[in-house]
Design an enzyme around this catalytic site. Sequence first.
Site, mmCIF file in Angstrom:
data_model
loop_
_atom_site.group_PDB
_atom_site.id
_atom_site.type_symbol
_atom_site.label_atom_id
_atom_site.label_comp_id
_atom_site.label_asym_id
_atom_site.label_seq_id
_atom_site.Cartn_x
_atom_site.Cartn_y
_atom_site.Cartn_z
ATOM 1 C CG ASP A 61 -1.497 -1.241 1.644
ATOM 2 O OD1 ASP A 61 -1.387 -2.211 0.889
ATOM 3 O OD2 ASP A 61 -2.100 -1.293 2.725
HETATM 4 N N1 DQQ Z 1 -2.156 -3.776 3.974
HETATM 5 C C1 DQQ Z 1 -3.587 -3.856 3.978
HETATM 6 C C2 DQQ Z 1 -3.972 -2.893 5.054
HETATM 7 C C3 DQQ Z 1 -2.909 -3.079 6.063
HETATM 8 C C4 DQQ Z 1 -1.703 -3.262 5.235
HETATM 9 C C5 DQQ Z 1 -4.168 -3.538 2.632
HETATM 10 C C6 DQQ Z 1 -0.669 -4.207 5.824
HETATM 11 O O1 DQQ Z 1 -5.251 -3.139 5.573
HETATM 12 O O2 DQQ Z 1 -2.799 -1.985 6.939
HETATM 13 O O3 DQQ Z 1 -3.421 -4.055 1.589
HETATM 14 O O4 DQQ Z 1 0.462 -4.271 5.008
#
Ligand code: DQQ
Length: 489
Positions: free
Chosen positions: A59
Amino acid sequence: MKAFKFLFLFFCCFYLISLCEVEASHKVYSEFQSLEAAQVKQVHRTGFHFQPPKHWINDPNGPMYFNGVYHLFYQYNPKGAVWGNIVWAHSVSKDMINWEALDPAIYPSKPFDINGCWSGSATVLPGNKPIILYTGIDPHNYQVQNYALPKNISDPYLREWVKPDNNPIVFPDAGVNATAFRDPTTAWWGKDGHWRIIIGGRRRNRGMAHLYRSRDFVNWVKAKHPLHSQAKTGMWECPDFFPVSKSSNNGLDTSAHGVDTKHVLKVSLDVTRFEYYTLGTYYPRIDRYVPDNTSADGWDGLRYDYGNFYASKTFYDPAKGRRILWGWANESDSTHDDTQKGWSGVQAIPRKIWLDPNGKQLLQWPVEEIEALRGNKVQVTNTKLKKGDSLEIKGITAAQADVEVTFSFPNLDKAEKFDPSWVKAQDLCAQKGSKVQGGVGPFGLLTLASEKLEEFTPVFFRIFKATDKHVVLLCSDASRFVFFFTKPP
Ligand code: DQQ
């Protein structure tokens, strides 16, 4: 993939097969967690997209513009090419195209984030003070919300971040699922003197945007009701909530609100690994968001992108008065391939995003800065193609091309009738794949085509006739194997 051809294709002969993986959350591959990339083969890396020199990314986090510099933080595994050991990596840029990688800004070091520093957002507070909110994974594996501040505000790159000891500042309360409570948004300010954020969550199978308010950004109180929720959508990851202008394509600061604004709520669905957004109205007095009845609220909702695109986040760029969308291109390579190639994931090209004048959807376009990457120009004009014809564009590598193309037709008399019950473009693309001959189309491009056309990614169109206008369907086919390809041109 040695040599690449780039082909204009008028008619193509293969099935549309979607290889988008559906998984419930980031998988943990314990055996690959700390496998340093032995080498990273440059040939398979992207030319234009944001990616670090090696290892796993996911992300985009806390994008912001501060004192002439764009910041991009992102989820990163410093030890290998699979998800795990997550820190906030940090890069800076003056144009969102050329990036300088800095040391990770936030990494596990305190009880409130010892098991991971997960996604979050940045807010620039009055007085030009940036602050980050992120999800920490504590020793019980509960998800708590923390803040971090620049150590030295006069460092132009804000290299170091401090996590004050009064963290965490938001805990999952008794009514909240502590392992489904994450990804705080950029805050917006209300005329009542309170900041607001939402945090993604789930109550049984109901997706939820938990709402919190604070006067000082440190003491947060949970609202009695979520900003919005929707049954049967599962965990809402990485929510994003922002205003758009009804009358112009300029972006708005996240706190803007008035008669000329609508709001957008985007959520990333952990169950499907796709995102959807709704357009609607935000009522600040009651702190509720109500989607318009023209915006489907659920799995069938509008999407920014119908490819591999997840955990996206927007930010307001005050330098150019625009709202920019970042999103993670969660690739479909296997874990084995990722560990072999030494990296996984890219950030999609940042896009300017604004409201369609019809008020029913958002429009987007790559940031104008991308044009600075244009080098060798190859131009082909006035080329006539008949059904079944194709044209190879020589002089470029199709692995890295920015294409502007205009297709024109003498008339559209043969366009098939558009059925108003067709609401999901992706279903129609699958149904009317590139092998199905239509009235006008399919026509388009074969991108990333290998020399003998064993591999290619078609981007193709077809045109339909609706009651009072024509409708263009744009499809792409990310499958990597060519089935039923019978007639190489
Ligand atoms: N990736 C998810 C999120 C979290 C993060 C979404 C963890 O919900 O915070 O891809 O790497």
